[in-house]
Write a protein that holds these residues in place. Structure first.
Motif, PDB file in Angstrom:
ATOM      1  N   PHE A 120     -20.105 -50.439  73.850  1.00 39.95           N
ATOM      2  CA  PHE A 120     -21.152 -49.399  73.839  1.00 39.95           C
ATOM      3  C   PHE A 120     -21.684 -49.256  75.265  1.00 39.95           C
ATOM      4  O   PHE A 120     -22.730 -49.834  75.602  1.00 39.95           O
ATOM      5  CB  PHE A 120     -22.297 -49.780  72.898  1.00 39.95           C
ATOM      6  N   PRO A 121     -21.017 -48.527  76.133  1.00 42.38           N
ATOM      7  CA  PRO A 121     -21.369 -48.503  77.564  1.00 42.38           C
ATOM      8  C   PRO A 121     -22.812 -48.114  77.861  1.00 42.38           C
ATOM      9  O   PRO A 121     -23.367 -48.543  78.878  1.00 42.38           O
ATOM     10  CB  PRO A 121     -20.390 -47.455  78.128  1.00 42.38           C
ATOM     11  N   ARG A 179     -22.952 -51.555  64.857  1.00 46.17           N
ATOM     12  CA  ARG A 179     -21.732 -52.012  64.184  1.00 46.17           C
ATOM     13  C   ARG A 179     -20.945 -50.831  63.616  1.00 46.17           C
ATOM     14  O   ARG A 179     -19.711 -50.801  63.658  1.00 46.17           O
ATOM     15  CB  ARG A 179     -22.093 -52.999  63.075  1.00 46.17           C
ATOM     16  N   GLU A 180     -21.660 -49.838  63.108  1.00 45.87           N
ATOM     17  CA  GLU A 180     -21.005 -48.669  62.529  1.00 45.87           C
ATOM     18  C   GLU A 180     -20.269 -47.835  63.577  1.00 45.87           C
ATOM     19  O   GLU A 180     -19.361 -47.059  63.240  1.00 45.87           O
ATOM     20  CB  GLU A 180     -22.033 -47.798  61.805  1.00 45.87           C
ATOM     21  N   ASP A 214     -12.463 -54.842  65.528  1.00 45.12           N
ATOM     22  CA  ASP A 214     -13.617 -54.843  66.433  1.00 45.12           C
ATOM     23  C   ASP A 214     -14.869 -55.322  65.715  1.00 45.12           C
ATOM     24  O   ASP A 214     -15.693 -56.055  66.293  1.00 45.12           O
ATOM     25  CB  ASP A 214     -13.851 -53.434  66.991  1.00 45.12           C
ATOM     26  N   ARG A 215     -15.040 -54.917  64.465  1.00 44.88           N
ATOM     27  CA  ARG A 215     -16.227 -55.342  63.716  1.00 44.88           C
ATOM     28  C   ARG A 215     -16.191 -56.851  63.446  1.00 44.88           C
ATOM     29  O   ARG A 215     -17.226 -57.518  63.487  1.00 44.88           O
ATOM     30  CB  ARG A 215     -16.339 -54.544  62.409  1.00 44.88           C
ATOM     31  N   GLU A 216     -15.012 -57.385  63.175  1.00 44.14           N
ATOM     32  CA  GLU A 216     -14.891 -58.832  62.986  1.00 44.14           C
ATOM     33  C   GLU A 216     -15.238 -59.584  64.264  1.00 44.14           C
ATOM     34  O   GLU A 216     -15.919 -60.618  64.236  1.00 44.14           O
ATOM     35  CB  GLU A 216     -13.461 -59.176  62.538  1.00 44.14           C
ATOM     36  N   THR A 217     -14.760 -59.063  65.392  1.00 43.18           N
ATOM     37  CA  THR A 217     -15.071 -59.679  66.681  1.00 43.18           C
ATOM     38  C   THR A 217     -16.571 -59.607  66.958  1.00 43.18           C
ATOM     39  O   THR A 217     -17.191 -60.589  67.385  1.00 43.18           O
ATOM     40  CB  THR A 217     -14.302 -58.979  67.813  1.00 43.18           C
TER      41      THR A 217
END
Length: 603
Positions: A211-212, A344-345, A352-355
């Motif tokens: 998320f830059p 997260r969404e 990516d969500r697991e990470t």
């Protein structure tokens, strides 16, 4: 704007402090032998931990602390991009310089770090439980050290037991053990701390990449609302205030001296029950310093009962007014969960969500230690160390070596071996020691030098600044960024008039009158509804958060203690403004925006 800061070799001693270098270890001061290295580096003043000029013995603790930090980065965990933090003392003040790992070494350090840090992360709870046992045992060992005076005659038991060693041996070896314990303490300190930061910084880096545009504060919110031991001293004060009201003894807290309050409480069962609860809380939780914990001169609650008693008295008033004294844990959790869910969404894949979940989970697991160590080491253990040193000071004072007990802190740690041997030698042969005719005058001279150093204002940095400040610890703990370095170089003159910029350390937007203070001794000046402006805050200042609207500090980043504590207490904060106490005056109206890191002087 200048392109570099002053050379440490161009800065003169304050008038009357010439020769200050001999107050400190030869290796801790800038020197001609290392001039090329020292003059070509970037050194910043650590006002977060050591804002004042150090006395010689306190400086020895500082050296041990920073060396231990470097040891774990460089030799234990092999943190890939970072070696340790180099350290120097200039005119009594601490300057630090992060040492990056050589570019060629970084790749080779990665697998070692992954293996070693990975072991700790995989076994964190068990290892941390073991750590608590270790550090409590160490504090107990320090408290049991015996610095009793040398006797006129050894006890007969020394003879009949066949001990084969006497009191002189005990005195000298006990001081050795104290120094050994100090070193062990700081080894324990960094066993977990660097990894705690590393886990958070790993999560921080993932969020910045994914998320830059994410604000630093949003990432900090995701790990907020933790239960940490550092808040227990304040929690006990609140409980004692509630007990005073519920048991009907609150009228005895009337601004009288601690001795008078205790005498009034001791007159009946309710008061005696309150004293019993105080005693249960006081050890260990009131071994709490009013400062950073690194100065022997800071007041300790358990020895300066008027300090916590004043906080309890304020809390009693709020309890009777029906004010909720609890930290806003539920609100913090609600905001935390909202921020986590929203970001997260935005992630594109289940992988990516697991990470994200794994890195966030690890951050929350390790984060309590980032604050807890502060109580166990800087406050509790240091409190005991200062008390033991004062016992040694009493021995030297009684022998005529010192005029005052606290003069013992004017010795360098290694120098004290020679002082104690002088005492021992004179005692052992029945002849005069040199110390009583030598040290009182020398200590008086050192006090005069130290007093001149205390009046000096250190520059924020020395040497050649990096083109870009990227080292994450430097940014997040000390609050040093490319922008702050540029502001220092221009003396803050290029900023918007009437506006200070710092770190958006804790969310919220408030307005109110400023209260500028420079030490814990001024806390009693703070009035309800004011905005605290200080060089930095200490964890033990938490009881005033029920009075103030916001906090503004000169130093510290997003992960400084001031920032973390303010977030946990739901108090807006802007840290690392650099010039807050220099430009803001008590009584001026301020707008503090903890969401953007802006502080505006409204009048």
């Amino acid at each position: 704007m200048a392109d570099r800061f002053s050379s440490p070799f161009d800065i003169e001693a304050p008038a009357g402090a010439e020769g200050w270098q001999n107050l400190y270890s030869y290796s801790a001061v800038f020197s001609e032998e290392r001039r090329d290295y020292e003059d070509g580096g970037f050194w910043f003043h650590d006002g977060v931990h050591w804002p004042e000029a150090l006395t010689p013995w306190d400086a020895g603790v500082f050296e041990v602390a920073i060396a231990s930090l470097g040891q774990y980065n460089t030799r234990h965990y092999l943190v890939p991009p970072a070696y340790g933090v180099d350290f120097r003392i200039l005119n009594g003040y601490v300057f630090l310089s992060p040492v990056p790992a050589p570019e060629a070494d970084i790749e080779g350090r990665v697998p070692h770090f992954m293996e070693r840090a990975g072991f700790y992360f995989a076994n964190w709870d068990r290892l941390y439980d073991d750590w608590l046992v270790k550090v409590r045992c160490l504090v107990q060992q320090i408290s049991e050290l015996d610095f009793s005076p040398l006797p006129q005659m050894e006890d007969l038991e020394v003879i009949t037991s066949g001990a084969g060693r006497g009191s002189g041996d005990r005195l000298l070896s006990t001081y050795h053990r104290l120094l050994d314990h100090v070193l062990t303490l700081w080894q324990y300190h960094f066993e977990f701390l660097n990894l705690g930061y590393a886990a958070y910084l790993d999560f921080f880096g993932f969020c910045k990449a994914a998320f830059p545009s994410i604000p630093d504060l949003a990432i900090a919110k995701m790990v907020a609302g933790v239960d940490v031991d550092l808040f227990k001293p304040d929690d006990h004060l609140k409980s004692l205030a509630r007990l005073a009201v519920s048991s009907g003894v609150d009228d005895r807290f009337n601004g009288a001296s601690p001795k008078e309050v205790w005498a009034a409480l001791a007159t009946d069962e309710q008061g005696q029950a309150w004293i019993a609860e105080w005693d249960k809380a006081a050890e260990p939780w009131f071994n709490f310093s009013t400062g950073s914990g690194f100065y022997h001169s800071d007041k300790i609650w358990i020895q300066n009962v008027e300090v916590p008693l004043g906080y309890i008295t304020d809390y009693i008033v709020k309890v009777k007014e029906g004010v909720d004294l609890n930290r806003p844990i539920e609100a913090l959790h609600t905001e935390r969960d909202r921020v986590v869910s929203e970001y997260r969404e935005l992630l594109a894949s289940d992988e990516d969500r697991e990470t994200f979940d794994a890195k966030l989970g690890l951050s929350r697991t390790v984060f309590p230690y980032v604050e807890n160590h502060n109580f166990y080491v800087e406050h509790w253990a240091h409190s005991v160390i200062w008390r033991k040193m004062r016992e040694l000071g009493e021995v030297l004072k009684a022998a005529g070596f010192l005029a005052e007990t606290d003069d013992v802190f004017m010795f360098r740690r290694s120098e004290l071996f020679d002082v104690l041997f002088d005492l021992y030698a004179g005692w052992s042969v029945g002849a005069p020691s040199r110390g009583p005719s030598y040290w009182p005058k020398e200590i008086e001279r050192r006090h005069a030098v130290h007093e001149m150093l205390r009046g000096w204002s250190p520059p924020p940095a020395l040497g050649i600044p990096p083109e870009v400040v990227t080292e994450p610890f430097t940014v997040m703990l000390w609050g040093i960024t490319s922008d702050s370095v540029a502001a220092w170089l221009s003396s803050g003159e290029e900023g918007e008039e009437g506006v200070l910029s710092g770190f958006a350390a804790s969310p919220g937007l408030v307005e109110g009158p400023a209260r500028v203070i420079f030490s814990a001794d001024q806390i009693s000046e703070i009035q309800d509804g004011e905005i605290l402006v200080a060089p930095l805050t200490a964890p033990s200042w938490a009881p005033i958060f029920g009075k103030i609207k916001a906090t503004v500090t000169d130093v510290g980043g997003m992960m400084s203690h001031a920032a973390i504590v303010c977030r946990e207490y739901g108090l807006p904060a802007v840290t690392g403004t650099a010039f807050g106490t220099k430009t803001i005056k008590t009584g001026q109206m301020l707008r503090v925006d903890g969401n953007t890191g802006k502080v505006t002087v409204l009048d």
